[in-house]
Scaffold this motif. Structure first.
Motif, PDB file in Angstrom:
ATOM      1  N   SER A 179     -22.877  17.628  12.104  1.00 56.83           N
ATOM      2  CA  SER A 179     -23.089  18.338  13.368  1.00 56.83           C
ATOM      3  C   SER A 179     -22.395  17.577  14.498  1.00 56.83           C
ATOM      4  O   SER A 179     -21.961  16.430  14.338  1.00 56.83           O
ATOM      5  CB  SER A 179     -24.583  18.440  13.671  1.00 56.83           C
ATOM      6  OG  SER A 179     -25.121  17.140  13.929  1.00 56.83           O
ATOM      7  N   ASP A 180     -22.322  18.206  15.660  1.00 59.41           N
ATOM      8  CA  ASP A 180     -21.749  17.531  16.827  1.00 59.41           C
ATOM      9  C   ASP A 180     -22.542  16.277  17.166  1.00 59.41           C
ATOM     10  O   ASP A 180     -21.957  15.252  17.544  1.00 59.41           O
ATOM     11  CB  ASP A 180     -21.739  18.473  18.030  1.00 59.41           C
ATOM     12  CG  ASP A 180     -20.741  19.621  17.877  1.00 59.41           C
ATOM     13  OD1 ASP A 180     -19.834  19.505  17.023  1.00 59.41           O
ATOM     14  OD2 ASP A 180     -20.876  20.620  18.604  1.00 59.41           O
ATOM     15  N   ALA A 181     -23.867  16.361  17.048  1.00 62.06           N
ATOM     16  CA  ALA A 181     -24.709  15.208  17.363  1.00 62.06           C
ATOM     17  C   ALA A 181     -24.435  14.053  16.403  1.00 62.06           C
ATOM     18  O   ALA A 181     -24.401  12.881  16.810  1.00 62.06           O
ATOM     19  CB  ALA A 181     -26.181  15.601  17.307  1.00 62.06           C
TER      20      ALA A 181
ATOM     21  N   SER B   9     -21.181  12.360  17.295  1.00 62.29           N
ATOM     22  CA  SER B   9     -21.392  11.483  18.446  1.00 62.29           C
ATOM     23  C   SER B   9     -22.048  10.165  18.031  1.00 62.29           C
ATOM     24  O   SER B   9     -21.658   9.091  18.508  1.00 62.29           O
ATOM     25  CB  SER B   9     -22.254  12.190  19.491  1.00 62.29           C
ATOM     26  OG  SER B   9     -22.542  11.328  20.575  1.00 62.29           O
ATOM     27  N   GLN B  10     -23.019  10.241  17.127  1.00 65.63           N
ATOM     28  CA  GLN B  10     -23.677   9.022  16.651  1.00 65.63           C
ATOM     29  C   GLN B  10     -22.693   8.108  15.922  1.00 65.63           C
ATOM     30  O   GLN B  10     -22.705   6.888  16.106  1.00 65.63           O
ATOM     31  CB  GLN B  10     -24.842   9.380  15.732  1.00 65.63           C
ATOM     32  CG  GLN B  10     -26.063   9.937  16.458  1.00 65.63           C
ATOM     33  CD  GLN B  10     -27.179  10.293  15.499  1.00 65.63           C
ATOM     34  OE1 GLN B  10     -26.948  10.908  14.453  1.00 65.63           O
ATOM     35  NE2 GLN B  10     -28.400   9.923  15.838  1.00 65.63           N
ATOM     36  N   ILE B  11     -21.840   8.702  15.104  1.00 67.44           N
ATOM     37  CA  ILE B  11     -20.831   7.915  14.387  1.00 67.44           C
ATOM     38  C   ILE B  11     -19.889   7.238  15.371  1.00 67.44           C
ATOM     39  O   ILE B  11     -19.576   6.041  15.243  1.00 67.44           O
ATOM     40  CB  ILE B  11     -20.050   8.816  13.408  1.00 67.44           C
ATOM     41  CG1 ILE B  11     -20.956   9.284  12.266  1.00 67.44           C
ATOM     42  CG2 ILE B  11     -18.824   8.084  12.854  1.00 67.44           C
ATOM     43  CD1 ILE B  11     -20.353  10.390  11.414  1.00 67.44           C
ATOM     44  N   GLN B  12     -19.435   7.976  16.374  1.00 63.67           N
ATOM     45  CA  GLN B  12     -18.512   7.408  17.359  1.00 63.67           C
ATOM     46  C   GLN B  12     -19.158   6.270  18.140  1.00 63.67           C
ATOM     47  O   GLN B  12     -18.526   5.220  18.355  1.00 63.67           O
ATOM     48  CB  GLN B  12     -18.042   8.512  18.319  1.00 63.67           C
ATOM     49  CG  GLN B  12     -17.147   9.556  17.660  1.00 63.67           C
ATOM     50  CD  GLN B  12     -16.879  10.732  18.569  1.00 63.67           C
ATOM     51  OE1 GLN B  12     -17.775  11.213  19.259  1.00 63.67           O
ATOM     52  NE2 GLN B  12     -15.636  11.208  18.573  1.00 63.67           N
ATOM     53  N   ARG B  13     -20.384   6.462  18.559  1.00 63.26           N
ATOM     54  CA  ARG B  13     -21.075   5.416  19.319  1.00 63.26           C
ATOM     55  C   ARG B  13     -21.314   4.185  18.457  1.00 63.26           C
ATOM     56  O   ARG B  13     -21.173   3.042  18.916  1.00 63.26           O
ATOM     57  CB  ARG B  13     -22.395   5.970  19.860  1.00 63.26           C
ATOM     58  CG  ARG B  13     -22.198   6.951  21.008  1.00 63.26           C
ATOM     59  CD  ARG B  13     -23.322   7.952  21.117  1.00 63.26           C
ATOM     60  NE  ARG B  13     -24.610   7.334  21.369  1.00 63.26           N
ATOM     61  CZ  ARG B  13     -25.782   7.958  21.191  1.00 63.26           C
ATOM     62  NH1 ARG B  13     -25.799   9.203  20.716  1.00 63.26           N
ATOM     63  NH2 ARG B  13     -26.905   7.348  21.460  1.00 63.26           N
TER      64      ARG B  13
ATOM     65  N   ALA C  57     -11.811  13.233   8.429  1.00 65.33           N
ATOM     66  CA  ALA C  57     -12.046  12.171   7.450  1.00 65.33           C
ATOM     67  C   ALA C  57     -13.232  12.508   6.556  1.00 65.33           C
ATOM     68  O   ALA C  57     -13.157  12.396   5.321  1.00 65.33           O
ATOM     69  CB  ALA C  57     -12.289  10.846   8.165  1.00 65.33           C
ATOM     70  N   LEU C  58     -14.323  12.935   7.158  1.00 62.72           N
ATOM     71  CA  LEU C  58     -15.512  13.256   6.375  1.00 62.72           C
ATOM     72  C   LEU C  58     -15.276  14.447   5.454  1.00 62.72           C
ATOM     73  O   LEU C  58     -15.836  14.505   4.348  1.00 62.72           O
ATOM     74  CB  LEU C  58     -16.700  13.528   7.308  1.00 62.72           C
ATOM     75  CG  LEU C  58     -17.258  12.306   8.033  1.00 62.72           C
ATOM     76  CD1 LEU C  58     -18.264  12.718   9.109  1.00 62.72           C
ATOM     77  CD2 LEU C  58     -17.926  11.350   7.051  1.00 62.72           C
ATOM     78  N   SER C  59     -14.449  15.390   5.885  1.00 63.74           N
ATOM     79  CA  SER C  59     -14.178  16.562   5.047  1.00 63.74           C
ATOM     80  C   SER C  59     -13.473  16.168   3.756  1.00 63.74           C
ATOM     81  O   SER C  59     -13.614  16.847   2.736  1.00 63.74           O
ATOM     82  CB  SER C  59     -13.337  17.583   5.823  1.00 63.74           C
ATOM     83  OG  SER C  59     -12.002  17.115   6.016  1.00 63.74           O
ATOM     84  N   GLU C  60     -12.729  15.067   3.771  1.00 63.13           N
ATOM     85  CA  GLU C  60     -12.068  14.588   2.555  1.00 63.13           C
ATOM     86  C   GLU C  60     -13.080  14.092   1.524  1.00 63.13           C
ATOM     87  O   GLU C  60     -12.765  13.958   0.343  1.00 63.13           O
ATOM     88  CB  GLU C  60     -11.084  13.472   2.905  1.00 63.13           C
ATOM     89  CG  GLU C  60      -9.916  13.929   3.752  1.00 63.13           C
ATOM     90  CD  GLU C  60      -8.967  12.797   4.077  1.00 63.13           C
ATOM     91  OE1 GLU C  60      -8.731  11.956   3.181  1.00 63.13           O
ATOM     92  OE2 GLU C  60      -8.460  12.748   5.216  1.00 63.13           O
TER      93      GLU C  60
ATOM     94  N   PRO D 115     -12.636   6.643  16.906  1.00 62.48           N
ATOM     95  CA  PRO D 115     -11.943   7.872  16.496  1.00 62.48           C
ATOM     96  C   PRO D 115     -12.444   9.110  17.241  1.00 62.48           C
ATOM     97  O   PRO D 115     -13.618   9.207  17.603  1.00 62.48           O
ATOM     98  CB  PRO D 115     -12.268   7.963  15.001  1.00 62.48           C
ATOM     99  CG  PRO D 115     -12.600   6.567  14.593  1.00 62.48           C
ATOM    100  CD  PRO D 115     -13.278   5.952  15.780  1.00 62.48           C
ATOM    101  N   SER D 116     -11.533  10.048  17.436  1.00 57.56           N
ATOM    102  CA  SER D 116     -11.883  11.304  18.102  1.00 57.56           C
ATOM    103  C   SER D 116     -12.763  12.165  17.206  1.00 57.56           C
ATOM    104  O   SER D 116     -12.873  11.931  15.996  1.00 57.56           O
ATOM    105  CB  SER D 116     -10.615  12.076  18.456  1.00 57.56           C
ATOM    106  OG  SER D 116      -9.975  12.541  17.267  1.00 57.56           O
ATOM    107  N   THR D 117     -13.358  13.185  17.811  1.00 58.39           N
ATOM    108  CA  THR D 117     -14.203  14.118  17.058  1.00 58.39           C
ATOM    109  C   THR D 117     -13.420  14.773  15.923  1.00 58.39           C
ATOM    110  O   THR D 117     -13.908  14.889  14.795  1.00 58.39           O
ATOM    111  CB  THR D 117     -14.766  15.197  18.003  1.00 58.39           C
ATOM    112  OG1 THR D 117     -15.605  14.571  18.976  1.00 58.39           O
ATOM    113  CG2 THR D 117     -15.559  16.237  17.229  1.00 58.39           C
TER     114      THR D 117
END
Length: 222
Positions: free
Chosen positions: A26-28, A31-35, A17-20, A9-11
């Motif tokens: 944070s941005d970092a 990135s960890q979630i995406q990786r 999703a998390l805001s729900e 998923p994109s940033t």
């Protein structure tokens, strides 16, 4: 087959999703979630880490629902063990969201434990250990624990007895359960149970939090 880098998923999608679930990152952390999702999808081709294959559903079911406990319980620091960690849920998402937690990932399957260790290395996570063992065989490696959590435990009676034993001495247990298991879990008299917490976007999944009871006779001798 699409590479993991093209399907994760994109940033914007991760943040939305998390805001729900009332979670900000944070941005970092994004990135960890995406990786992590990329690794999960790649490894899932050879190791059965999750039955969920859709990246967006992985984000909601595994990451959002795991991280939700950090706000709902809440969890911020201390010693936490994730029993039956499997693909790393809820322990790894909680560690990503709350870096001050000291986390133990308990997983008896060697291949799954190898994956967990690789995620820890790739995401450069500190104060986190992967223990290749059945939880029943662990004691001094973990104790004392502030929190024991699980999304995968089946025999609740044995698990809660272990978590509440003096050799583990967990202060709290946090369980992700279905509504059909609620009555069975709350029958365990060794824990003081809070009212179940409904997981957002779900009709049946609940967070159940228990605090270990201290026996009167035991308290008198301390």
């Amino acid at each position: 087959m699409a590479s993991s880098s093209t399907v994760r998923p994109s940033t914007e999608v991760v943040r939305r999703a998390l805001s729900e679930f009332q979670i900000t990152v944070s941005d970092a952390q994004v990135s960890q979630i995406q990786r992590y999702i990329g690794m999960l999808l790649a490894w899932n081709e050879k190791v059965n880490l999750t039955a969920i294959r859709d990246p967006l559903e992985i984000l909601y079911r595994h990451f959002c629902e795991s991280m939700y406990a950090a706000e709902a319980v809440p969890l911020a620091k201390g010693r936490l063990a994730d029993v039956g960690s499997g693909g790393g849920f809820p322990g790894l998402p909680l560690k990503i969201l709350r870096p001050d937690l000291q986390v133990f990932l308990v997983e008896s399957n060697v291949k799954k434990a190898t994956f967990l260790a690789e995620v820890v290395r790739e995401l450069e996570l500190a104060n986190i250990s992967v223990l290749v063992s059945r939880y029943e065989e662990l004691s001094e490696e973990l104790a004392p624990l502030d929190v024991v959590c699980s999304r995968a435990v089946g025999e609740f009676g044995a698990f809660l007895k272990w978590a509440g034993s003096e050799r583990i001495a967990a202060g709290q247990v946090v369980l992700w359960i279905g509504g059909r298991d609620l009555d069975e879990v709350r029958k365990n008299s060794g824990w003081e149970w809070r009212e179940p917490i409904a997981v957002p976007r779900s009709l049946q999944r609940l967070l159940l939090v228990g605090t270990r009871k201290i026996a009167t006779s035991q308290s008198a001798t301390n």
